[in-house]
Enzyme design. Sequence first.
Site, PDB file in Angstrom:
ATOM      1  N   SER A 216       0.809  -1.227   0.000  1.00  0.00           N
ATOM      2  CA  SER A 216       0.000   0.000   0.000  1.00  0.00           C
ATOM      3  C   SER A 216       0.839   1.273   0.000  1.00  0.00           C
ATOM      4  O   SER A 216       0.671   2.144   0.874  1.00  0.00           O
ATOM      5  CB  SER A 216      -0.920  -0.014   1.208  1.00  0.00           C
ATOM      6  OG  SER A 216      -1.611  -1.218   1.260  1.00  0.00           O
TER       7      SER A 216
ATOM      8  N   ARG B 225       8.370   6.297  -3.125  1.00  0.00           N
ATOM      9  CA  ARG B 225       8.712   6.914  -1.845  1.00  0.00           C
ATOM     10  C   ARG B 225       7.769   6.339  -0.798  1.00  0.00           C
ATOM     11  O   ARG B 225       6.650   5.945  -1.121  1.00  0.00           O
ATOM     12  CB  ARG B 225       8.573   8.441  -1.895  1.00  0.00           C
ATOM     13  CG  ARG B 225       7.172   8.988  -1.902  1.00  0.00           C
ATOM     14  CD  ARG B 225       7.108  10.416  -2.343  1.00  0.00           C
ATOM     15  NE  ARG B 225       7.401  10.530  -3.759  1.00  0.00           N
ATOM     16  CZ  ARG B 225       6.525  10.272  -4.729  1.00  0.00           C
ATOM     17  NH1 ARG B 225       5.308   9.877  -4.446  1.00  0.00           N
ATOM     18  NH2 ARG B 225       6.851  10.384  -5.994  1.00  0.00           N
TER      19      ARG B 225
ATOM     20  N   ASP C 294      -3.327  -1.343  -2.512  1.00  0.00           N
ATOM     21  CA  ASP C 294      -4.559  -1.704  -1.786  1.00  0.00           C
ATOM     22  C   ASP C 294      -5.815  -1.160  -2.471  1.00  0.00           C
ATOM     23  O   ASP C 294      -6.885  -1.782  -2.429  1.00  0.00           O
ATOM     24  CB  ASP C 294      -4.512  -1.294  -0.299  1.00  0.00           C
ATOM     25  CG  ASP C 294      -4.159   0.159  -0.050  1.00  0.00           C
ATOM     26  OD1 ASP C 294      -3.868   0.879  -1.019  1.00  0.00           O
ATOM     27  OD2 ASP C 294      -4.173   0.576   1.131  1.00  0.00           O
TER      28      ASP C 294
END
Length: 482
Positions: A157, A172, A210
Site C-alpha cells: 500500500s 517513496r 490496496d
Amino acid sequence: MVHLGPKPPQHRKGSLHDVPEALLKELEQLESVFNVSAETLRKITDHFVLELEKGLSKKGGNIPMIPGWVLDFPTGKETGDYLAIDLGGTNLRVVLVKLGGNRDFDTTQSKYPLPATMRTAKSEELWDFIAGCLKKFVEDEYPEGVTEPLPLGFTFSYPASQSSINEGFLQRWTKGFDIDGVEGRDVVPMLQEAIKKENVPIEVVALINDTTGTLVASAYTDPETKMGLIFGTGCNGAYYDVCGEIPKLEGQFHGDVAGESLMAINCEYGAFDNELAVLPRSKFDHQIDAESPRPGQQAFEKMISGYYLGEVLRLALLDLSAKGIFFKDQDLSKLNQPFILDTSFPARIEEDPYENLSDVQDLFQQELGIQTTDAERSVIRRLAEVIGERSARLSVCGIAAICKKRGYKTAHAAADGSVFNKYPGFKERAAKGLRDIFQWETKEDPIIIVPAEDGSGVGAAVIAALTEKRLREGKSVGAKKN
Ligand code: BG6
Ligand code: GLC
C-alpha cells in the site's frame, strides 16, 4: 430533496453556550479554517480532474497515476486457491482466498499488527517479519505441506512503479514510513528473497496497491463497481482507464493489449495538489508537512487521512493553549508529544453520547493527564467535528474527479480503511460532500460510496488468478521490453 443540515446547537452534545467570549471567537476562527464550502469542493474537483489527466501525460504531474497492469475486469467466474498478503499502514494480513467462481469466495486470514518500530526499521527486518508471518500461516493452513508453490498476490500500500504486474519499484514511503534501502528498488525480489530464506513454498505472482485490490475485489462481486478507495491511514483511489488515453504508455502495449483495452490505474492521489494551487491548507497542515519525513509530498493525504487527523487536533489544541485560553495550569507534557493522538482519539470524542461529555473528560484525564472544564470539552468536541468533516468532504473530491474524468453518471465507489469503517459520521459527511459537488436533483444519489468487499487481499487473489490465466494464454502482463 431534503438534506439534514447540522443539528441546531441546543441539541448538540457539549453545546457552546457556556464558552467564554474570547474562546468562542478563537473557535469560530478555527471553524472557518476547517470549513470547506460546496463551492470550494467544486473548484477542487475541477482542478483534480486536470491533475488526474496531467498524471497520465508524458510530462507527468503531482499525482503519480501509476498504471497497474491489471488488464482485465473480473468476470466473477475466477476460481482457485490463492495466498495474499496485505501490507497496510497498521497491519500485515495474510489471507488464503478460495475463489468459488460464482462471484463468491471463502477466506481464512490472520492479522499481524505491525510492530510500532517497523515504520523506521531496517529493510531486512520488514521483509523478514513478513516472511516469518507467511511461514507461520502456511504451516498452520497446510500442516501436510504443499506439492506446488502457492501463488501469492502482494498488496503493497505505497506508491510503486510497475512496468509489469509482478514488480513494484517503491517511489517513496508514505504514511510516516521511513525504512532505508527500499525507495527506488523493486520490492518483489526483496520479499521473494526473504521467503526463500524461510524456505516457504510461495511464488509472488502479482504486486498490487490496496486501492487496486479493493477495486478488483469489489468488481468480482459487484459489476457496478467503478473505483476502489481507501480512507484509512492513507487516502487513495484506483479505477480502470482506457489504455489509449494513457499518453505516458504510448508505444508500450503489445500482444492482445490495444488502445481500447482497460487497465487499472493506482492514482496515488494522496499527492494531489502538492503544489498547493487549490487546497485550503491551514497552518497546522503546514506544520505537519514540514515536520514529516517527506515534506512537500502527499499534501492532500496529510489534510485528510487517518494518520494525521489526531495530529491536526493536537496542534489546534496546543494553539488554543498557547493563547492562554485553554488548558490553563495543566501539565501538557503528553499533549506536546507529536502523534500521541491517533485517529481513535478524535473518533472517541465525536462518539461521546453524554451531554456533559464525560467520556471526553475521561479520555483527556486518562490518556493525557489533562483535567478539562465543561467549556473546554465543548470546544474540543466542536474541533473534532470540524476536522472530521473537513476530512470527509475533501476526501470525496477524488471520487468526483474520477467520475467526471471517465464520464460516469452513476457509480458504486467501493471503500475500505479504518476511517471509512470506524470514524463516526464519515460516511454521511462524505455522501453530503458528493451531493454538494454534483447538486443532484434525483431522489436517490446516482454515485454512492459502498463498503468494499472484504479487504484488498481478495483483490490480490483475484488479480493473481487473472494474471495466471493471462500467462497460460500467452497474453501480455506488462509493458513491451525494448
Ligand atoms: C484494509 C484493506 O481493510 O484497509 C487494506 O484490506 C488497506 O488493503 C487497509 O491497506 C487500509 O486501512 P488502514 O486504516 O489500515 O490504513
Ligand atoms: C498512501 C499510499 C497508497 C495507499 C494509501 C492507502 O496514500 O501511498 O499507496 O493506497 O496510502 O493505504
